[in-house]
Design a protein around this motif. Structure first.
Motif, PDB file in Angstrom:
ATOM      1  N   LEU A  39     -24.665  73.537  63.257  1.00 35.80           N
ATOM      2  CA  LEU A  39     -23.597  72.611  63.640  1.00 35.80           C
ATOM      3  C   LEU A  39     -22.604  73.241  64.605  1.00 35.80           C
ATOM      4  O   LEU A  39     -22.012  72.552  65.438  1.00 35.80           O
ATOM      5  CB  LEU A  39     -22.881  72.111  62.389  1.00 35.80           C
ATOM      6  CG  LEU A  39     -23.753  71.253  61.456  1.00 35.80           C
ATOM      7  CD1 LEU A  39     -23.018  70.947  60.167  1.00 35.80           C
ATOM      8  CD2 LEU A  39     -24.168  69.967  62.144  1.00 35.80           C
ATOM      9  N   GLY A  40     -22.416  74.563  64.524  1.00 31.55           N
ATOM     10  CA  GLY A  40     -21.484  75.220  65.437  1.00 31.55           C
ATOM     11  C   GLY A  40     -22.036  75.308  66.842  1.00 31.55           C
ATOM     12  O   GLY A  40     -21.481  74.768  67.800  1.00 31.55           O
ATOM     13  N   THR A  41     -23.189  75.982  66.988  1.00 34.61           N
ATOM     14  CA  THR A  41     -23.795  76.186  68.311  1.00 34.61           C
ATOM     15  C   THR A  41     -24.193  74.868  68.948  1.00 34.61           C
ATOM     16  O   THR A  41     -23.905  74.609  70.125  1.00 34.61           O
ATOM     17  CB  THR A  41     -25.025  77.094  68.194  1.00 34.61           C
ATOM     18  OG1 THR A  41     -24.632  78.334  67.599  1.00 34.61           O
ATOM     19  CG2 THR A  41     -25.631  77.364  69.559  1.00 34.61           C
ATOM     20  N   GLU A  42     -24.869  74.015  68.193  1.00 35.01           N
ATOM     21  CA  GLU A  42     -25.360  72.767  68.768  1.00 35.01           C
ATOM     22  C   GLU A  42     -24.222  71.805  69.071  1.00 35.01           C
ATOM     23  O   GLU A  42     -24.305  71.018  70.020  1.00 35.01           O
ATOM     24  CB  GLU A  42     -26.398  72.142  67.838  1.00 35.01           C
ATOM     25  CG  GLU A  42     -27.662  72.990  67.725  1.00 35.01           C
ATOM     26  CD  GLU A  42     -28.774  72.300  66.960  1.00 35.01           C
ATOM     27  OE1 GLU A  42     -29.074  71.136  67.273  1.00 35.01           O
ATOM     28  OE2 GLU A  42     -29.340  72.928  66.053  1.00 35.01           O
ATOM     29  N   ARG A  43     -23.160  71.853  68.295  1.00 39.33           N
ATOM     30  CA  ARG A  43     -22.005  71.009  68.602  1.00 39.33           C
ATOM     31  C   ARG A  43     -21.405  71.389  69.957  1.00 39.33           C
ATOM     32  O   ARG A  43     -21.016  70.514  70.733  1.00 39.33           O
ATOM     33  CB  ARG A  43     -20.946  71.125  67.505  1.00 39.33           C
ATOM     34  CG  ARG A  43     -19.729  70.210  67.766  1.00 39.33           C
ATOM     35  CD  ARG A  43     -18.759  70.176  66.601  1.00 39.33           C
ATOM     36  NE  ARG A  43     -18.192  71.490  66.327  1.00 39.33           N
ATOM     37  CZ  ARG A  43     -18.395  72.170  65.207  1.00 39.33           C
ATOM     38  NH1 ARG A  43     -19.162  71.665  64.251  1.00 39.33           N
ATOM     39  NH2 ARG A  43     -17.841  73.346  65.031  1.00 39.33           N
ATOM     40  N   MET A  44     -21.328  72.699  70.249  1.00 38.92           N
ATOM     41  CA  MET A  44     -20.801  73.130  71.544  1.00 38.92           C
ATOM     42  C   MET A  44     -21.644  72.591  72.691  1.00 38.92           C
ATOM     43  O   MET A  44     -21.116  72.143  73.715  1.00 38.92           O
ATOM     44  CB  MET A  44     -20.753  74.665  71.612  1.00 38.92           C
ATOM     45  CG  MET A  44     -19.628  75.291  70.818  1.00 38.92           C
ATOM     46  SD  MET A  44     -19.388  77.043  71.236  1.00 38.92           S
ATOM     47  CE  MET A  44     -20.946  77.739  70.727  1.00 38.92           C
ATOM     48  N   GLU A 346     -34.040  59.971  61.674  1.00 38.80           N
ATOM     49  CA  GLU A 346     -32.646  59.563  61.479  1.00 38.80           C
ATOM     50  C   GLU A 346     -31.686  60.660  61.938  1.00 38.80           C
ATOM     51  O   GLU A 346     -30.585  60.802  61.402  1.00 38.80           O
ATOM     52  CB  GLU A 346     -32.419  59.224  59.999  1.00 38.80           C
ATOM     53  CG  GLU A 346     -33.275  58.069  59.507  1.00 38.80           C
ATOM     54  CD  GLU A 346     -33.089  57.809  58.013  1.00 38.80           C
ATOM     55  OE1 GLU A 346     -31.987  58.089  57.497  1.00 38.80           O
ATOM     56  OE2 GLU A 346     -34.043  57.322  57.374  1.00 38.80           O
ATOM     57  N   TYR A 347     -32.102  61.416  62.944  1.00 41.83           N
ATOM     58  CA  TYR A 347     -31.320  62.544  63.455  1.00 41.83           C
ATOM     59  C   TYR A 347     -29.896  62.152  63.853  1.00 41.83           C
ATOM     60  O   TYR A 347     -28.976  62.973  63.825  1.00 41.83           O
ATOM     61  CB  TYR A 347     -32.035  63.169  64.653  1.00 41.83           C
ATOM     62  CG  TYR A 347     -32.022  62.296  65.884  1.00 41.83           C
ATOM     63  CD1 TYR A 347     -31.100  62.504  66.903  1.00 41.83           C
ATOM     64  CD2 TYR A 347     -32.910  61.234  66.023  1.00 41.83           C
ATOM     65  CE1 TYR A 347     -31.071  61.691  68.021  1.00 41.83           C
ATOM     66  CE2 TYR A 347     -32.887  60.412  67.126  1.00 41.83           C
ATOM     67  CZ  TYR A 347     -31.967  60.651  68.131  1.00 41.83           C
ATOM     68  OH  TYR A 347     -31.923  59.836  69.226  1.00 41.83           O
ATOM     69  N   GLY A 348     -29.704  60.902  64.233  1.00 42.81           N
ATOM     70  CA  GLY A 348     -28.387  60.446  64.665  1.00 42.81           C
ATOM     71  C   GLY A 348     -27.324  60.570  63.587  1.00 42.81           C
ATOM     72  O   GLY A 348     -26.129  60.713  63.884  1.00 42.81           O
ATOM     73  N   ARG A 349     -27.740  60.550  62.341  1.00 35.40           N
ATOM     74  CA  ARG A 349     -26.782  60.721  61.243  1.00 35.40           C
ATOM     75  C   ARG A 349     -26.093  62.082  61.322  1.00 35.40           C
ATOM     76  O   ARG A 349     -24.950  62.240  60.873  1.00 35.40           O
ATOM     77  CB  ARG A 349     -27.501  60.576  59.893  1.00 35.40           C
ATOM     78  CG  ARG A 349     -27.873  59.142  59.545  1.00 35.40           C
ATOM     79  CD  ARG A 349     -28.859  59.067  58.393  1.00 35.40           C
ATOM     80  NE  ARG A 349     -28.431  59.843  57.219  1.00 35.40           N
ATOM     81  CZ  ARG A 349     -29.195  60.030  56.141  1.00 35.40           C
ATOM     82  NH1 ARG A 349     -30.418  59.507  56.104  1.00 35.40           N
ATOM     83  NH2 ARG A 349     -28.742  60.733  55.119  1.00 35.40           N
ATOM     84  N   ILE A 350     -26.774  63.043  61.893  1.00 32.36           N
ATOM     85  CA  ILE A 350     -26.194  64.384  62.054  1.00 32.36           C
ATOM     86  C   ILE A 350     -25.473  64.500  63.388  1.00 32.36           C
ATOM     87  O   ILE A 350     -24.303  64.871  63.459  1.00 32.36           O
ATOM     88  CB  ILE A 350     -27.286  65.468  61.954  1.00 32.36           C
ATOM     89  CG1 ILE A 350     -27.974  65.409  60.595  1.00 32.36           C
ATOM     90  CG2 ILE A 350     -26.688  66.856  62.203  1.00 32.36           C
ATOM     91  CD1 ILE A 350     -29.176  66.331  60.471  1.00 32.36           C
ATOM     92  N   TYR A 351     -26.167  64.149  64.477  1.00 28.89           N
ATOM     93  CA  TYR A 351     -25.638  64.411  65.821  1.00 28.89           C
ATOM     94  C   TYR A 351     -24.512  63.459  66.215  1.00 28.89           C
ATOM     95  O   TYR A 351     -23.732  63.781  67.114  1.00 28.89           O
ATOM     96  CB  TYR A 351     -26.772  64.363  66.846  1.00 28.89           C
ATOM     97  CG  TYR A 351     -27.638  65.600  66.774  1.00 28.89           C
ATOM     98  CD1 TYR A 351     -27.290  66.757  67.457  1.00 28.89           C
ATOM     99  CD2 TYR A 351     -28.780  65.620  65.989  1.00 28.89           C
ATOM    100  CE1 TYR A 351     -28.068  67.900  67.375  1.00 28.89           C
ATOM    101  CE2 TYR A 351     -29.565  66.757  65.898  1.00 28.89           C
ATOM    102  CZ  TYR A 351     -29.197  67.891  66.593  1.00 28.89           C
ATOM    103  OH  TYR A 351     -29.958  69.030  66.497  1.00 28.89           O
TER     104      TYR A 351
END
Length: 709
Positions: A39-44, A346-351
């Motif tokens: 969540l840290g790296t991918e959020r950036m 359902e990846y959108g629930r995370i991203y």
């Protein structure tokens, strides 16, 4: 198969259908069962993609400088086209993968089909991974736990650099996923751990692991807490796992450290360091590189050359194994870190909700995925078409120049292939190519395909050229034709055999500069007489690090063989002759075979002379390419293919235009050749002569003598 990607241009994260990768030497194929979203790296990355152009520019000032330099040399519009095309390239997300091995490449000994493996693979239903970037998952672990191997190794490498000892006081700043793993590993090493984060739920979780954790954002408050807990001594080491633009974190880390303490940066923070903070205490500061020794080393990661254990105890692979062992033996608890398990679809629930405060989100994968090596993106009948093309290779040059140019010329492109399938799928969708594939042999076996266009790494060129010829296809290969004498000799044999059997196949190399409008005009203006010419071609090539594949003699052949061949062909075209002898000297007292600072002198059969100045140590603000032609009392100078000047030429002094290095004309003529026949655009014996000249240049450097061809 399905794969999660992000578009840097608009920040959209999508689930893309791409072909399944093919197994290759030194790799394994893993059918993914679970992958962990960092969540840290991918959020950036996601936030960067969602930003506008100005925001992107502000966050990457070094890239802005490169763009400005390119504008000076290549002009505004070509530079903007390059920038926007680069932003159009999709970014595969994810690097924490766990699954089952379904194929094992040649040379891999430690894995077998059916093994469970963790790797740094993307969020994709199947991943192709070098064996040094994967580790076996212990039998007592679930796939969810196995997915923590890679991100755990990031924390472990930070710990190894901090070099903690039993009883030391270690501060961890940032209690996200990596920070919480870091805390557990430190406690397992017998350290007293103090943790800071602004999120109370993360602080509470850290406390359950035995960390003295505080939701303290104020710098002075953090320093006071550390002083109180260490009896005024200060922290033996500070490990920063936070993500922030602020310079306060590094300053606080220094001030809470004891004299001669250690600071290790695992996360991303502002680095405006005050000398006084470090000077008075003699602090050490080190940035941790990802998973550990071997990271970004192609010899280790791609070629599988391991570092000897007695000298490099902990490589990135051995760090993976250590993390998995720590989970297996109960020293590291990762189950408590899992916030949710979400199906891939359902990846959108995370991203769509990456700021929710979750620690670790896990993606689960279907057991019934359909895995094909080709994806059909559009329907088109080619049965009555002539000049149908299949493209093998979908790298930067293919995406930036080749495919867009072919599209402008309405070329019939039936296939585009890439090793992992994503880059070929992106180009196929954008430019209307029918098939995206990871199996280039489909192109060779398709009777509707007339020509194969090869734009892979240089070491693959010769073998693919021969396969294409043997399949009866016309072959267009980006330079160089070959990178060794043996490869060239085998190609010559294959070509001669095709002539003898009357297959009608041909070989063309992408020496585009001879098709540039200014070059064609220069030849007409100055080279029309029978007198020999002097030609000087200067390439201000720019610096490329030695670890880039082009510099590797086995993979890229070096820049003289791989790039300077353009100028050998160009001078051969202008002089209308073949190279007879070559002499090359290079910068420095002991230049290597892969030098990229060299002067090559060519003597031609008709008495002409050519000099190629290939330099990588010049200023980027100077023109990248400059060609000077002298003969019959005339001189022509071509500056960066944007301007041409004439001296002593009646009726011509100067002409300017948009930079044009001949790609459009080259492919226009090549498509005409495929559709209507005729003589090859470049005679095969000229292509062979050019290739031999580059080999001779390297031999000349080694021997210090003139080499006859």
């Amino acid at each position: 198969m399905k794969q999660i990607i992000q578009h840097l241009k608009n920040g959209k994260t999508i689930l893309e259908e791409v072909p399944c990768p093919k197994i290759k030497r030194g790799h394994i194929l893993i059918k993914t069962k679970r992958s962990l979203v960092s969540l840290g790296t991918e959020r950036m990355l996601v936030e960067f993609g969602k930003g506008n152009l100005l925001t992107k520019a502000k966050s990457q000032p070094d890239k802005v400088k490169q763009v400005l330099d390119k504008i000076k040399t290549d002009g505004l519009m070509p530079t903007l086209e390059t920038v926007f095309k680069k932003l159009d390239e999709p970014l595969p997300l994810g690097y924490c993968n766990a699954g089952e091995v379904i194929a094992v490449g040649e040379g891999v000994k430690e894995f077998k089909i059916g093994d469970r493996a963790a790797s740094n693979g993307n969020h994709s239903e199947v991943v192709s991974i070098p064996s040094n970037l994967a580790a076996k998952i212990p039998d007592n672990l679930t796939y969810e736990e196995g997915a923590f191997a890679v991100i755990g190794s990031i924390a472990l490498q930070g710990l190894r650099l901090a070099n903690p000892t039993l009883g030391e006081n270690i501060v961890v700043i940032g209690l996200g996923l990596i920070g919480l793993i870091e805390c557990q590993l430190l406690i397992a090493n017998g350290c007293n751990v103090i943790g800071f984060d602004i999120n109370k739920s993360k602080v509470e979780l850290a406390e359950k692991f035995g960390v003295k954790a505080y939701a303290a954002a104020d710098k002075n408050e953090q320093i006071n807490i550390v002083e109180d807990l260490t009896n005024g001594i200060g922290a033996d080491a500070v490990i920063i796992t936070a993500s922030s633009n602020s310079n306060e974190i590094i300053s606080a880390s220094a001030q809470m450290s004891r004299k001669r303490g250690r600071i290790v940066l695992v996360g991303v923070v502002g680095l405006d360091i005050k000398r006084s903070d470090f000077y008075e205490k003699e602090l050490t500061f080190q940035v941790s590189c990802s998973y550990g020794p071997g990271r970004y080393d192609d010899d280790y990661e791609q070629k599988g050359i391991d570092y000897p254990l007695p000298y490099v105890r902990w490589t990135e692979k051995r760090n993976f194994e250590a993390v998995l062992n720590a989970i297996s033996t109960g020293k590291l608890d990762v189950k408590s870190l899992i916030s949710e398990v979400v199906p891939l679809t359902e990846y959108g629930r995370i991203y769509d909700n990456m700021n929710s405060g979750s620690i670790a989100s896990i993606l689960s994968y279907s057991e019934t995925s359909e895995l094909k090596s080709s994806v059909v993106l559009t329907n088109k009948n080619f049965s009555s078409s002539k000049g149908v093309i299949g493209i093998i290779g979908a790298g930067n040059f293919a995406g930036m120049m080749i495919v867009p140019t072919l599209k402008k010329l309405n070329a019939d492109m039936k296939y585009i292939c890439s090793s992992k399938g994503l880059s070929s799928t992106t180009l196929a969708k954008k430019y209307g190519i029918v098939n995206s594939s990871t199996d280039y042999k489909q192109v060779l076996q398709d009777p509707e395909v007339d020509a194969v266009l090869i734009t892979t790494r240089h070491n693959q060129h010769a073998a693919m050229v021969i396969e294409g010829m043997n399949a009866g296809k016309h072959v267009f290969v980006e330079k160089p034709l070959a990178i060794t004498e043996d490869q060239l000799n085998t190609i010559i044999q294959s070509y001669n055999h095709s002539i003898e059997t009357g297959s009608g196949a041909s070989i063309m190399v992408g020496f585009n500069r001879r098709f540039a409008p200014f070059v064609i005009k220069a030849k007409r203006l100055i080279a029309s007489s029978d007198s020999p010419l002097n030609v000087i071609a200067t390439m201000n090539a720019g610096f490329i690090p030695q670890d880039v594949w082009v510099q590797d003699m086995e993979t890229g052949g070096g820049r003289i063989i791989g790039e300077a061949c353009h100028y050998v062909d160009l001078i051969s075209y202008l002089t209308g002759s073949k190279v007879e002898s070559v002499y090359m000297n290079a910068l420095g007292t002991s230049p290597s075979a892969n030098t990229d600072n060299a002067i090559i002198t060519l003597i031609y059969e008709n008495g002409s002379q050519g000099v190629i100045n290939y330099f990588s140590n010049g200023s980027k603000s100077y023109s990248k390419e400059r060609i000077e032609v002298f003969g019959s009392g005339k001189t022509v100078i071509i500056d960066n293919f944007r301007e041409m000047r004439g001296y002593g030429i009646k009726g011509f002094k100067k002409e300017k235009g948009k930079q044009d290095k001949g790609h459009y004309n080259q492919f226009k003529e090549y498509l005409n050749f495929l559709r209507n026949g005729g003589e090859p655009l470049i005679p095969f014996d000229s292509i062979v002569n050019t290739t031999k000249a580059t080999f001779a240049a390297i031999e000349s450097l080694k021997t210090g003598t003139v080499i006859k061809i």
